[in-house]
Design a protein around this motif. Sequence first.
Motif: not given
Length: 284
Positions: A121, A123, A125, A139, A227-230, A235
Motif C-alpha cells: 500500500d 499510504t 498504515l 503497509s 494516513h488511513r484510519q480503520f 491505528s
Amino acid sequence: MSGTVKSKLSFLSVIVIAFFVLLQMGLYLAHQIGDINLQWGLFQYCLTALKKNSLQHRLLDFLFYGLIAYTTLKILLRIIKQSYLTWKLEKRIEVQKDVRATKRLKKKYREWGIEIAVIRDRTFLALAMGIFRPKILLSTHVLDCFTEQEVEAILLHEWHHCKNRDPLKLFLVIFFTDSMKYVPVLKGLAHHYKVWRELLADRFVIHRMGSAYELGSVLLKLTGQEHRQFAAGVSFADVAINYRIQQMIEPSRPIRVPVLRGKPTLQSIVVVLFFMSFILGGCA
C-alpha cells in the motif's frame, strides 16, 4: 494519578455506565412483558411516579420503548459493521500481502509472540487489529519511507496495544458510545480513554528504545502525510497527535486531557433535568 490509572478509569466508566443502562432496559422489559416487579428498575420507578393513565405516563412509556428499540438496532448494526470491516480487511491482507517483508519482520520480532503482516500500500498504515487474536498490520509505505529504527518504534507502539488487548477494549468503547448517543458523557470518556491509550503506548516505546528521538521523528513526519484510519483496529495515527508530540517535547510537563467536556456534560444534565421535570409535572 498515573496515566495507566486514568486510562483504566475511563474505560471502566464507559463499561459501567453502559451496563447500567442495559440493565435498566432489561429490568423494564422484564416488568412490562413478564409483569415481574424488580428492585432498582429506574425506568419503572419513573413510570410509577406518574399517574397511571396520565399523558406523561403514556409519553414516557413510549419514549422508553423507543430508546430500547433504538439501542437494540444500533447494537446489531455495530456488530454487523464490525464483522464486515474485519472480514474485508482480512481479505485485503490475503490479496495484498507482501510475503517477503512479512517473513522478514516475523523472523526479526519472533520473540514478541505476535503475528505481523505487511501489505502492499502506498499510504501510511500501521495498526493493531483482531479482537480475540491481536496482530500488527503494516503497509510497505512504512517500510519504504521510515528508517529501521523508526519502523521498530512503530512496531513497539502497536505491540503495546496488542499486549494490552486494546483492539478489544476500543471495540467495546466505540460499541457502547455509538449505541448510546443519548448518553453524551460517554463521548468525553471515550475520547479520554483513546488519548491515554496512545500516550501510554508511546511511553512504552520510549522506555524500550531508551530515547524519544525515533518516535518523535515518526510523529513529526506523520503531521504532513496522508494516513488511513480503520474502524477494525487501533491505528498508530488515529488520535492525540498533538498530545503525543507535547509528551515528546516536554516529557516532564503533566498532560491534561479533559474527561468531561462542557457540551456533552451540559447535554447530560439537560436530559436528567428534563426527566425530573417531566416526572414531577406528572405527579402534580
